[in-house]
Design a protein around this motif. Structure first.
Motif, mmCIF file in Angstrom:
data_model
loop_
_atom_site.group_PDB
_atom_site.id
_atom_site.type_symbol
_atom_site.label_atom_id
_atom_site.label_comp_id
_atom_site.label_asym_id
_atom_site.label_seq_id
_atom_site.Cartn_x
_atom_site.Cartn_y
_atom_site.Cartn_z
ATOM 1 N N UNK A 45 -14.291 18.583 -17.341
ATOM 2 C CA UNK A 45 -14.371 18.222 -15.915
ATOM 3 C C UNK A 45 -13.035 18.504 -15.223
ATOM 4 N N UNK A 46 -13.099 19.187 -14.085
ATOM 5 C CA UNK A 46 -11.876 19.568 -13.379
ATOM 6 C C UNK A 46 -11.189 18.306 -12.833
ATOM 7 N N UNK A 47 -9.895 18.191 -13.047
ATOM 8 C CA UNK A 47 -9.199 16.976 -12.572
ATOM 9 C C UNK A 47 -8.768 17.173 -11.116
ATOM 10 N N UNK A 48 -9.305 16.320 -10.250
ATOM 11 C CA UNK A 48 -8.986 16.434 -8.815
ATOM 12 C C UNK A 48 -8.411 15.141 -8.249
ATOM 13 N N UNK A 49 -8.345 14.091 -9.105
ATOM 14 C CA UNK A 49 -7.868 12.799 -8.613
ATOM 15 C C UNK A 49 -6.532 12.434 -9.250
ATOM 16 N N UNK A 50 -5.670 11.844 -8.434
ATOM 17 C CA UNK A 50 -4.376 11.392 -8.971
ATOM 18 C C UNK A 50 -4.053 10.006 -8.450
ATOM 19 N N UNK A 51 -3.297 9.283 -9.250
ATOM 20 C CA UNK A 51 -2.828 7.953 -8.874
ATOM 21 C C UNK A 51 -1.301 8.009 -8.786
ATOM 22 N N UNK A 52 -0.754 7.446 -7.716
ATOM 23 C CA UNK A 52 0.704 7.314 -7.634
ATOM 24 C C UNK A 52 1.038 5.824 -7.553
ATOM 25 N N UNK A 53 1.511 5.240 -8.668
ATOM 26 C CA UNK A 53 1.898 3.832 -8.595
ATOM 27 C C UNK A 53 3.209 3.695 -7.825
ATOM 28 N N UNK A 54 3.190 2.880 -6.787
ATOM 29 C CA UNK A 54 4.394 2.723 -5.956
ATOM 30 C C UNK A 54 4.531 1.272 -5.517
ATOM 31 N N UNK A 55 4.181 0.373 -6.437
ATOM 32 C CA UNK A 55 4.185 -1.043 -6.062
ATOM 33 C C UNK A 55 5.311 -1.813 -6.740
ATOM 34 N N UNK A 56 6.239 -1.103 -7.369
ATOM 35 C CA UNK A 56 7.348 -1.783 -8.060
ATOM 36 C C UNK A 56 8.292 -2.419 -7.051
ATOM 37 N N UNK A 57 9.182 -3.272 -7.553
ATOM 38 C CA UNK A 57 10.086 -3.990 -6.654
ATOM 39 C C UNK A 57 11.357 -3.198 -6.360
ATOM 40 N N UNK A 58 11.655 -2.232 -7.214
ATOM 41 C CA UNK A 58 12.825 -1.385 -6.960
ATOM 42 C C UNK A 58 14.137 -2.149 -6.977
ATOM 43 N N UNK A 59 14.257 -3.117 -7.899
ATOM 44 C CA UNK A 59 15.455 -3.975 -7.871
ATOM 45 C C UNK A 59 16.749 -3.222 -8.199
ATOM 46 N N UNK A 60 16.617 -2.079 -8.898
ATOM 47 C CA UNK A 60 17.846 -1.353 -9.256
ATOM 48 C C UNK A 60 18.456 -0.617 -8.071
ATOM 49 N N UNK A 61 17.724 -0.563 -6.969
ATOM 50 C CA UNK A 61 18.250 0.166 -5.807
ATOM 51 C C UNK A 61 18.440 -0.781 -4.611
ATOM 52 N N UNK A 62 18.468 -2.073 -4.900
ATOM 53 C CA UNK A 62 18.745 -3.022 -3.815
ATOM 54 C C UNK A 62 20.185 -2.838 -3.348
ATOM 55 N N UNK A 63 20.538 -3.096 -2.092
ATOM 56 C CA UNK A 63 19.658 -3.623 -1.057
ATOM 57 C C UNK A 63 18.850 -2.572 -0.292
ATOM 58 N N UNK A 64 19.015 -1.267 -0.657
ATOM 59 C CA UNK A 64 18.292 -0.233 0.106
ATOM 60 C C UNK A 64 16.790 -0.515 0.131
ATOM 61 N N UNK A 65 16.293 -1.120 -0.971
ATOM 62 C CA UNK A 65 14.844 -1.303 -1.106
ATOM 63 C C UNK A 65 14.385 -2.704 -0.713
ATOM 64 N N UNK A 66 15.255 -3.424 0.018
ATOM 65 C CA UNK A 66 14.848 -4.785 0.416
ATOM 66 C C UNK A 66 13.624 -4.710 1.336
#
Ligand code: UTP
Length: 289
Positions: free
Chosen positions: A1-22
């Motif tokens: 089956x041809x793969x046409x769907x993708x998931x991008x997880x982007x719900x992390x807290x990003x604590x290593x880049x705080x405060x930019x990601x506050x």
């Protein structure tokens, strides 16, 4: 089956880049003039993906806005005759069908992916981690899809990492198959030094067969109390085997400060508009280092 769907997880807290990601998701941090998630969506589209589910959480509405039309801005660009920029902006919203769903609780990457069960609807899906930008001629996601098509097994994108860093990543048991492709029969997340299987680690991309969603439902919290995608993929690797692709392309970790700086410098050096000026500036400043 041809793969046409993708998931991008982007719900992390990003604590290593705080405060930019506050207040701003790390996926929207720019590399020169594009948010990193746009590079990732472009890679997916170049790999044949037509439908993308972005897993978000509170405060990530600007990701949706970025992939939406912007009538007021478009009108203003039209009036001022900026046709090229207008075309670029429209292309962003026309690239693919983009959907979003909220993770609601930050319980780990495995938990985030499990939110996509209805979207996947029994089809294999590609996963592109929202903070891993990979730049190369041949899209990394497409390289994994080719391996899925050939071997019919789940696929992980891998690179060898320095031995002293393996405890921060996953570690895979692999056997060489051909070219850049390996068979993977076991894996462990963030191993201590007695449990290292190899220095090959999963970096930012995978292709998952439909059974991953049932496995995720019974996956217990692992390292850090989070539901780890690696623990669920381990079941696939041990029972059926997976393939591992040592993908071509340079991967930038947009989840930490040094990774963001490296991405910015390297992309800027090749940028058609600012590349030459930036190169001159770097040469000048490097003499003072
Ligand atoms: P990371 O391990 O980098 O976690 O997630 P994080 O929370 O974003 O970053 P730090 O450690 O606090 O700095 C890897 C990928 O998984 C997503 C992240 O958005 C990133 O793309 N993720 C992680 C989720 O979507 N949900 C989660 O619960 C955890």
């Amino acid at each position: 089956m041809k793969i046409t769907k993708a998931i991008i997880p982007a719900a992390g807290l990003g604590t290593r880049v705080l405060p930019a990601t506050k207040a701003m998701p790390k996926e929207m941090l720019p590399i020169v003039d594009k948010p990193s998630i746009q590079y990732i969506v472009e890679e997916a589209v170049a790999s044949g993906i037509t439908d993308i589910l972005i897993i978000t959480n509170r405060g990530k509405g600007i990701i949706e806005d970025h992939f939406d039309r912007s009538p007021q801005l478009e009108y203003s660009l039209e009036l001022s005759g900026k046709a090229e920029m207008l075309e670029q902006l429209r292309a962003i919203s026309d690239m693919a069908n983009i959907y979003t769903i909220r993770q609601k609780e930050t319980k780990g990457l495995g938990h985030a992916i499990s939110r996509a069960k209805t979207f996947a609807n029994g089809e294999p899906v590609a996963v592109l981690y929202g903070d891993d930008v990979i730049i190369g001629e041949h899209p990394a996601c497409g390289q994994l899809i080719e391996a899925y098509d050939k071997y019919g097994l789940g696929v992980v994108g891998v690179k060898e990492v320095p031995p002293e860093d393996i405890h921060k990543y996953s570690s895979l048991k692999v056997e060489h198959l051909e070219g850049r492709i390996y068979k993977c029969t076991d894996m462990v997340e963030k191993p201590d030094k007695d449990h290292v299987l190899s220095y090959f680690s999963i970096l930012g991309r995978c292709v998952l067969p439909p059974e991953i969603f049932d496995i995720l439902e019974r996956t217990k919290p692992g390292v850090g109390g989070e539901i780890q995608l690696t623990d669920a993929m381990r079941e696939l690797a041990v029972t059926k085997g997976m393939t591992a692709v040592d993908f071509e392309g340079v991967r930038y970790d947009m989840g930490n400060k040094l990774g963001i700086l490296k991405a910015t410098v390297e992309v800027a050096l090749n940028h058609p508009e600012v590349g030459q000026g930036f190169r001159n500036y770097l040469k000048e400043i490097s003499q003072t280092l």
